[in-house]
Design a protein around this motif. Structure first.
Motif, PDB file in Angstrom:
ATOM      1  N   SER A  96     -61.469  -0.010 146.433  1.00 37.28           N
ATOM      2  CA  SER A  96     -62.901  -0.299 146.371  1.00 37.28           C
ATOM      3  C   SER A  96     -63.700   0.850 146.990  1.00 37.28           C
ATOM      4  CB  SER A  96     -63.214  -1.576 147.146  1.00 37.28           C
ATOM      5  OG  SER A  96     -62.494  -2.660 146.622  1.00 37.28           O
ATOM      6  N   PHE A  97     -64.855   1.118 146.384  1.00 36.49           N
ATOM      7  CA  PHE A  97     -65.751   2.155 146.886  1.00 36.49           C
ATOM      8  C   PHE A  97     -67.016   1.503 147.407  1.00 36.49           C
ATOM      9  CE2 PHE A  97     -62.956   4.380 144.062  1.00 36.49           C
ATOM     10  CZ  PHE A  97     -62.775   5.615 144.652  1.00 36.49           C
ATOM     11  N   TRP A  98     -67.420   1.910 148.606  1.00 38.38           N
ATOM     12  CA  TRP A  98     -68.602   1.373 149.269  1.00 38.38           C
ATOM     13  C   TRP A  98     -69.543   2.528 149.570  1.00 38.38           C
ATOM     14  CZ3 TRP A  98     -68.286  -3.940 150.471  1.00 38.38           C
ATOM     15  CH2 TRP A  98     -67.026  -4.507 150.297  1.00 38.38           C
ATOM     16  N   GLY A  99     -70.787   2.419 149.140  1.00 37.42           N
ATOM     17  CA  GLY A  99     -71.704   3.507 149.431  1.00 37.42           C
ATOM     18  C   GLY A  99     -73.141   3.156 149.142  1.00 37.42           C
ATOM     19  N   ASP A 100     -74.009   3.966 149.699  1.00 39.54           N
ATOM     20  CA  ASP A 100     -75.437   3.826 149.535  1.00 39.54           C
ATOM     21  C   ASP A 100     -75.964   5.211 149.180  1.00 39.54           C
ATOM     22  OD1 ASP A 100     -78.286   3.997 150.405  1.00 39.54           O
ATOM     23  OD2 ASP A 100     -77.945   1.906 150.983  1.00 39.54           O
ATOM     24  N   PHE A 108     -63.935   4.290 151.201  1.00 36.31           N
ATOM     25  CA  PHE A 108     -62.976   3.855 150.188  1.00 36.31           C
ATOM     26  C   PHE A 108     -61.976   2.966 150.910  1.00 36.31           C
ATOM     27  CE2 PHE A 108     -58.663   4.530 148.540  1.00 36.31           C
ATOM     28  CZ  PHE A 108     -58.820   3.948 147.291  1.00 36.31           C
ATOM     29  N   THR A 109     -61.727   1.777 150.371  1.00 32.41           N
ATOM     30  CA  THR A 109     -60.734   0.884 150.964  1.00 32.41           C
ATOM     31  C   THR A 109     -59.689   0.527 149.925  1.00 32.41           C
ATOM     32  OG1 THR A 109     -62.057  -1.084 150.451  1.00 32.41           O
ATOM     33  CG2 THR A 109     -62.353  -0.109 152.627  1.00 32.41           C
ATOM     34  N   LYS A 114     -58.562   2.521 155.054  1.00 32.75           N
ATOM     35  CA  LYS A 114     -59.982   2.821 154.886  1.00 32.75           C
ATOM     36  C   LYS A 114     -60.183   4.311 155.127  1.00 32.75           C
ATOM     37  CE  LYS A 114     -64.591   1.579 156.535  1.00 32.75           C
ATOM     38  NZ  LYS A 114     -65.360   0.725 157.444  1.00 32.75           N
ATOM     39  N   VAL A 115     -60.888   4.946 154.198  1.00 30.64           N
ATOM     40  CA  VAL A 115     -61.157   6.373 154.308  1.00 30.64           C
ATOM     41  C   VAL A 115     -62.665   6.576 154.178  1.00 30.64           C
ATOM     42  CG1 VAL A 115     -60.783   8.639 153.253  1.00 30.64           C
ATOM     43  CG2 VAL A 115     -58.942   6.954 153.264  1.00 30.64           C
ATOM     44  N   LEU A 116     -63.233   7.333 155.100  1.00 27.48           N
ATOM     45  CA  LEU A 116     -64.650   7.686 155.030  1.00 27.48           C
ATOM     46  C   LEU A 116     -64.759   9.078 154.410  1.00 27.48           C
ATOM     47  CD1 LEU A 116     -65.831   6.511 158.559  1.00 27.48           C
ATOM     48  CD2 LEU A 116     -65.955   5.271 156.398  1.00 27.48           C
ATOM     49  N   SER A 147     -76.243  15.526 136.344  1.00 29.01           N
ATOM     50  CA  SER A 147     -75.068  15.485 137.197  1.00 29.01           C
ATOM     51  C   SER A 147     -74.455  14.095 137.169  1.00 29.01           C
ATOM     52  CB  SER A 147     -75.416  15.884 138.632  1.00 29.01           C
ATOM     53  OG  SER A 147     -76.398  15.011 139.157  1.00 29.01           O
ATOM     54  N   ALA A 148     -73.150  14.061 137.402  1.00 24.82           N
ATOM     55  CA  ALA A 148     -72.439  12.792 137.405  1.00 24.82           C
ATOM     56  C   ALA A 148     -71.270  12.847 138.374  1.00 24.82           C
ATOM     57  CB  ALA A 148     -71.926  12.458 136.010  1.00 24.82           C
ATOM     58  N   VAL A 149     -71.065  11.734 139.057  1.00 26.05           N
ATOM     59  CA  VAL A 149     -69.867  11.536 139.869  1.00 26.05           C
ATOM     60  C   VAL A 149     -69.030  10.519 139.108  1.00 26.05           C
ATOM     61  CG1 VAL A 149     -68.943  10.645 142.037  1.00 26.05           C
ATOM     62  CG2 VAL A 149     -71.036  12.021 142.047  1.00 26.05           C
ATOM     63  N   VAL A 150     -67.803  10.896 138.776  1.00 24.71           N
ATOM     64  CA  VAL A 150     -66.924  10.026 138.005  1.00 24.71           C
ATOM     65  C   VAL A 150     -65.820   9.508 138.915  1.00 24.71           C
ATOM     66  CG1 VAL A 150     -65.412   9.849 136.001  1.00 24.71           C
ATOM     67  CG2 VAL A 150     -67.419  11.343 135.918  1.00 24.71           C
ATOM     68  N   ILE A 151     -65.715   8.183 138.983  1.00 21.60           N
ATOM     69  CA  ILE A 151     -64.676   7.550 139.796  1.00 21.60           C
ATOM     70  C   ILE A 151     -63.500   7.237 138.875  1.00 21.60           C
ATOM     71  CG2 ILE A 151     -64.084   5.567 141.225  1.00 21.60           C
ATOM     72  CD1 ILE A 151     -67.054   5.520 142.085  1.00 21.60           C
ATOM     73  N   VAL A 152     -62.356   7.842 139.180  1.00 18.74           N
ATOM     74  CA  VAL A 152     -61.174   7.746 138.326  1.00 18.74           C
ATOM     75  C   VAL A 152     -60.093   6.928 139.028  1.00 18.74           C
ATOM     76  CG1 VAL A 152     -59.410   9.086 137.107  1.00 18.74           C
ATOM     77  CG2 VAL A 152     -61.719  10.007 137.356  1.00 18.74           C
ATOM     78  N   THR A 153     -59.488   6.030 138.266  1.00 18.58           N
ATOM     79  CA  THR A 153     -58.368   5.242 138.770  1.00 18.58           C
ATOM     80  C   THR A 153     -57.192   5.400 137.813  1.00 18.58           C
ATOM     81  OG1 THR A 153     -58.978   3.251 137.564  1.00 18.58           O
ATOM     82  CG2 THR A 153     -59.921   3.519 139.760  1.00 18.58           C
ATOM     83  N   MET A 154     -56.028   4.923 138.218  1.00 17.90           N
ATOM     84  CA  MET A 154     -54.862   4.966 137.335  1.00 17.90           C
ATOM     85  C   MET A 154     -54.585   3.602 136.722  1.00 17.90           C
ATOM     86  SD  MET A 154     -52.096   7.544 138.977  1.00 17.90           S
ATOM     87  CE  MET A 154     -50.819   6.946 137.914  1.00 17.90           C
ATOM     88  N   GLY A 155     -55.403   2.663 136.932  1.00 15.48           N
ATOM     89  CA  GLY A 155     -55.132   1.341 136.387  1.00 15.48           C
ATOM     90  C   GLY A 155     -56.411   0.602 136.126  1.00 15.48           C
ATOM     91  N   LYS A 156     -56.537  -0.501 136.828  1.00 15.41           N
ATOM     92  CA  LYS A 156     -57.718  -1.343 136.627  1.00 15.41           C
ATOM     93  C   LYS A 156     -58.987  -0.639 137.095  1.00 15.41           C
ATOM     94  CE  LYS A 156     -56.858  -3.485 141.031  1.00 15.41           C
ATOM     95  NZ  LYS A 156     -56.380  -4.585 141.772  1.00 15.41           N
ATOM     96  N   GLU A 157     -60.100  -1.153 136.641  1.00 20.68           N
ATOM     97  CA  GLU A 157     -61.399  -0.607 137.027  1.00 20.68           C
ATOM     98  C   GLU A 157     -61.585  -0.734 138.545  1.00 20.68           C
ATOM     99  OE1 GLU A 157     -64.181   0.743 135.117  1.00 20.68           O
ATOM    100  OE2 GLU A 157     -62.427   1.090 133.864  1.00 20.68           O
ATOM    101  N   PRO A 158     -62.168   0.279 139.165  1.00 20.74           N
ATOM    102  CA  PRO A 158     -62.400   0.193 140.612  1.00 20.74           C
ATOM    103  C   PRO A 158     -63.512  -0.802 140.918  1.00 20.74           C
ATOM    104  CG  PRO A 158     -63.446   2.130 139.714  1.00 20.74           C
ATOM    105  CD  PRO A 158     -62.657   1.510 138.590  1.00 20.74           C
TER     106      PRO A 158
END
Length: 185
Positions: A96-100, A108-109, A114-116, A147-158
C-alpha cells in the motif's frame, strides 16, 4: 504418472520436466530480485513508452541528466513527441502507498514492513523546474510539459491512499492507468 526409465522417451520427458522446473524457478527468483531493486518498474515504463512511441515516431530517452547551471537532475524516462515532453518516474511495490500531494514524505507498507520515501510528485516537480530553467537559459520558452508517477506492481493492483493530488500537474497512476493514459493521447 509413472516413468519407465528403461524407455528413452520417458527419460527425455523426465529431463525436459526437470529443466522446465529449473527454468521456472530461476525466472521467478530473478524477476523477484529485479523487482526488489526497482528494476522491474523502470523496465515496465521503458517498454510501455517504447511500444507507444515507435509507431508514432516519438523519442524515448532514459536516465537523462539536465543542468541549469546550478543544479543537475536526472529523469528516469522522457517521451518527446508532438505534444511536448512527458517525464515519467516509476516507483514499485506490492503493498500500500500512503501520501499527500502537499507533504514531503510518503510511506509504503507491505505487511509489517514500512518504508518512508520522498514525495515523488515533489521530486519530479523540482526536476521539471530545473529543466525549465535550463531551457530558459537557452532562450527556449513555452515547451509543453507533462509528468507522471507510475506505481508498478508484479501482481494485484496496489492500494493507494493518496490525497491532495488534484492541485498537482503531475499525475499519479497505476501501470494499467498509465497504459490507458498513453492511448488517450
Amino acid at each position: 504418472m509413472r516413468f519407465n526409465f528403461n524407455n528413452p522417451i520417458s527419460i527425455i520427458c523426465a529431463i525436459l520436466l526437470v529443466l522446465l522446473v529449473i527454468y521456472s524457478l530461476v525466472e521467478y527468483f530473478l524477476r523477484g530480485a529485479a523487482f526488489k531493486k526497482g528494476e522491474h518498474g523502470k523496465q515496465f515504463v521503458t517498454d510501455t513508452l517504447k511500444r507507444f512511441a515507435s509507431p508514432r515516431k516519438m523519442t524515448v530517452l532514459e536516465n537523462v541528466s539536465v543542468n541549469d547551471g546550478e543544479n543537475t537532475v536526472t529523469f528516469d524516462h522522457v517521451l518527446i513527441g508532438y505534444f511536448g515532453v512527458l517525464f515519467v518516474q516509476a516507483i514499485q511495490g506490492g503493498g500500500s502507498f500512503w501520501g499527500d500531494g502537499k507533504e514531503d514524505v510518503w510511506a509504503f507498507t507491505d505487511g509489517d514492513d514500512k518504508v518512508l520515501f520522498k514525495n515523488p510528485i515533489g521530486e519530479l516537480n523540482e526536476k521539471i523546474r530545473v529543466f525549465r530553467r535550463a531551457l530558459s537559459h537557452n532562450k527556449i520558452y513555452r515547451v509543453p510539459v507533462e509528468s507522471a508517477v507510475v506505481i508498478v506492481t508484479m501482481g494485484k493492483e496496489p492500494k493507494l491512499y493518496l490525497s491532495n493530488l488534484a492541485e498537482s500537474e503531475c499525475q499519479v497512476m497505476t501501470q494499467e492507468m498509465f497504459k490507458a493514459h498513453l492511448n488517450e493521447e
